[in-house]
Design an enzyme around this catalytic site. Structure first.
Site: not given
Ligand code: AMP
Length: 402
Positions: A183, A244, A387
């Site tokens: 990230h 996760r 992003e």
């Protein structure tokens, strides 16, 4: 200047065409089921242009997918540019740059080889990123410059004490096993925006950047540099996430694998795909589903959300301690940008550190805003991540210097 931003996966490819100077997004979309029964989505951001939603397009390989993207972008009726010549460069998201890449780079044959050398560190992602780059070269030709922007690069400034695993050093020396973090493009974008919004130079700020979505990571940004981050060699580490596990005693794996006669592949599949808030709640990996279920009285869903919130709160404290102080806490990504209730929980009890939220200012979604009370010691901020824009900005900067 128009930059095509590509995020290639093994059977999918996300794209955006944007102008990094104005920040204007011209079109975005997605190619899915590449190599299978290709589905193509195109969302022009210009008035009056028709979008395509998961239409059938033959995409046996990524090259046909890129060709489909170009066809849509230059389509006489619904395209947003007149010809391919209006694409000045391509910026690629590349997941793992290992220790080789501390910043974005122009893609050359040497760079391709170096990215390939990082494949063992991200065997699911890097090969797909390389396929995406090769597909662009085959369709656009060698004259359109391409730039690689790495998820790991921002974290290459971490000191050895932060990235070294306390296992035999041999594994670092021989295999380069260490914390890399991910990230990075998001943490870099929001921490840069944070400094701009506060009218400060990044060198003056200690920031805890919380990227909280389906995948989550927190980064300590001191003086504009990542000095620690919660993900590790892989994105499995750190906070509990949608599916996760995040950090966990490795002894748990030994117990499960022995008792249930399980191989490492199955164990890793459980830790990556069946754990996190999905595993705890047995309801969903999606935080909206979980908060709804918790409100309807599902205690396990409530517990899963609490485990996540507690993990975030602890890590804010951890990174403030690591930096010896904190000037700003940023919340970004799906949960960070949108969930006002969870933001309140993330900082609950942190008033002693000067971290608090004004519930009225916090009543917002997906907008840039300072949500701490006026005059608060620590600025708590919501900053939507971008992003793709960061990738386009890096690409433009590199291409302009050619
Ligand atoms: P991302 O991976 O950044 O797209 O984030 C996706 C996650 O954000 C999903 O778990 C969503 O449920 C969560 N999310 C989005 N909006 C909200 C909201 N208003 N409240 C809670 N979670 C949200």
């Amino acid at each position: 200047m128009n930059i095509l931003v590509i995020n290639a996966g093994s059977s999918s490819l996300k794209y955006q065409l944007l102008n990094p100077e104005s920040g204007e997004l011209l079109a975005k979309g997605l190619c899915e089921r590449i190599g299978l029964d290709g589905k193509f989505t195109y969302k022009p951001q210009v008035e009056g242009k028709q979008k395509l939603d998961a239409v059938d397009v033959a995409m046996p390989t990524h090259s046909e997918a890129i060709q489909a993207v170009l066809n849509a972008l230059i389509d006489p009726e619904n395209g947003v540019i007149a010809s391919m010549k209006e694409i000045d460069a391509v910026g690629h998201r590349v997941v793992h740059g290992g220790e080789k890449f501390a910043s974005s780079v122009l893609i050359t044959d040497e760079v391709m080889a170096a990215i390939e050398e990082c494949n063992p560190l991200a065997p699911l992602h890097n090969p797909a990123n390389l396929i995406g780059i090769n597909a662009c070269t085959s369709v656009l030709g060698k004259d359109v410059p391409q730039v690689a922007v790495f998820d790991t690069a921002f974290h290459q400034t971490m000191p050895a004490k932060a990235y070294t695993y306390a296992i035999p050093y041999e594994y670092y020396k021989v295999d380069k096993l260490r914390r890399y973090g991910f990230h990075g493009t998001s943490h870099r974008y929001v921490s840069k925006r944070c400094a701009e919004i506060l009218g400060k130079d990044p060198s003056e700020l200690k920031i805890v950047s919380c990227h909280l979505g389906n995948g989550s990571s927190i980064t300590a940004v001191d003086g504009g540099k990542s000095v620690d981050t919660s993900m590790g060699l892989t994105p499995l580490a750190g906070l509990p996430m949608g599916t996760r596990s995040g950090d966990m005693d490795a002894g748990v794996m030994e117990y499960i694998m022995k008792k249930y006669d399980m191989g490492i592949e199955e164990m890793m599949n459980i830790l990556n795909k069946k754990s996190g808030v999905l595993g705890v709640s047995e309801v969903s990996s999606d935080f909206r589903d979980l908060t709804d279920a918790a409100e309807a009285g599902n205690e396990q869903a409530g517990l899963a959300v609490e485990v996540f919130e507690y993990g975030v709160r602890k890590m804010i404290g951890e990174y403030a301690a690591a930096m010896g102080g904190v000037d700003a806490v940023i919340f970004t990504a799906g949960v960070g940008e949108n969930s006002a209730d969870m933001r309140l929980k993330f900082v609950e009890g942190l008033e002693f550190m000067g971290i608090e939220i004004d519930p009225e200012k916090n009543n917002c979604r997906g907008v840039e805003r300072i949500v701490s009370p006026d005059g608060a010691k620590v600025k708590v901020m919501v900053i939507p991540t971008n992003e793709e824009l960061m990738i386009a900005l890096d690409t433009a900067e590199i291409v302009k210097a050619l």
